[in-house]
Motif scaffolding. Structure first.
Motif, mmCIF file in Angstrom:
data_model
loop_
_atom_site.group_PDB
_atom_site.id
_atom_site.type_symbol
_atom_site.label_atom_id
_atom_site.label_comp_id
_atom_site.label_asym_id
_atom_site.label_seq_id
_atom_site.Cartn_x
_atom_site.Cartn_y
_atom_site.Cartn_z
ATOM 1 N N MET A 242 0.848 -1.158 0.000
ATOM 2 C CA MET A 242 0.000 0.000 0.000
ATOM 3 C C MET A 242 0.894 1.221 0.000
ATOM 4 S SD MET A 242 -3.099 -1.418 2.462
ATOM 5 C CE MET A 242 -2.966 -0.068 3.502
ATOM 6 N N VAL A 243 0.536 2.176 -0.817
ATOM 7 C CA VAL A 243 1.357 3.368 -0.989
ATOM 8 C C VAL A 243 0.511 4.603 -0.732
ATOM 9 C CG1 VAL A 243 2.731 4.687 -2.631
ATOM 10 C CG2 VAL A 243 2.789 2.199 -2.701
ATOM 11 N N ARG A 244 1.097 5.570 -0.016
ATOM 12 C CA ARG A 244 0.428 6.845 0.245
ATOM 13 C C ARG A 244 1.511 7.920 0.303
ATOM 14 N NH1 ARG A 244 -3.132 7.203 5.484
ATOM 15 N NH2 ARG A 244 -4.742 6.413 4.119
ATOM 16 N N ASP A 245 1.413 8.906 -0.584
ATOM 17 C CA ASP A 245 2.360 10.023 -0.596
ATOM 18 C C ASP A 245 3.813 9.561 -0.582
ATOM 19 O OD1 ASP A 245 0.185 11.786 -0.507
ATOM 20 O OD2 ASP A 245 0.130 11.687 1.688
ATOM 21 N N ASP A 246 4.147 8.603 -1.425
ATOM 22 C CA ASP A 246 5.499 8.065 -1.563
ATOM 23 C C ASP A 246 5.969 7.295 -0.316
ATOM 24 O OD1 ASP A 246 7.362 7.682 -3.581
ATOM 25 O OD2 ASP A 246 8.737 9.133 -2.725
ATOM 26 N N ARG A 247 5.034 6.939 0.541
ATOM 27 C CA ARG A 247 5.335 6.101 1.696
ATOM 28 C C ARG A 247 4.661 4.748 1.503
ATOM 29 N NH1 ARG A 247 3.464 8.796 6.831
ATOM 30 N NH2 ARG A 247 1.684 9.258 5.527
#
Length: 126
Positions: free
Chosen positions: A1-6
């Motif tokens: 899972m990816v969110r804002d390059d995290r």
């Protein structure tokens, strides 16, 4: 899972095999279950969320020296509903993809961790 390059990563408990190593959420596929459906079920069981599973990012086959051979299928999950709830892990956290430490992950995950770090999967992650 990816969110804002995290990237969402999960740490195994001290009681599990490969204690305190990091991994990506997900798990075993049940008989007659397709990979995306298995991931949706596992994310519900492990983190209490309802995920929208996208394209397959990678397939890794790995033979552990002291254990089983595994085949891992990695999928893009960009969206999910609900608040993440740690149901089974020692720790769950969002980590910048460029700061991931491959050596702290399960051996079978390390290739994908390196691909995330160096941007090889970046176009697929969106």
């Amino acid at each position: 899972m990816v969110r804002d390059d995290r990237v969402l990563i999960c740490q195994r408990t001290p009681e599990q095999d490969f204690a305190l190593q990091w991994e990506f959420p997900g798990g075993k596929v049940e008989p007659l279950e397709e990979f995306p459906a298995a991931l949706v079920r596992e994310l519900r069981e492990e983190l209490g969320i309802e995920a929208a599973v996208g394209c397959e990012l990678a397939v890794v086959r790995h033979q552990y020296a002291s254990g089983p051979a595994v085949e891992l299928h990695f999928f893009r999950v960009k969206e999910f509903a609900g608040e993440i709830e740690n149901k089974i892990f020692h720790e769950v956290r969002w980590e910048e993809r460029t700061t991931l430490d491959p050596e702290s992950f399960l051996e079978a995950d390390r290739k994908v961790v390196r691909q995330l770090q160096n941007g090889e999967l970046r176009n697929l992650l969106g």
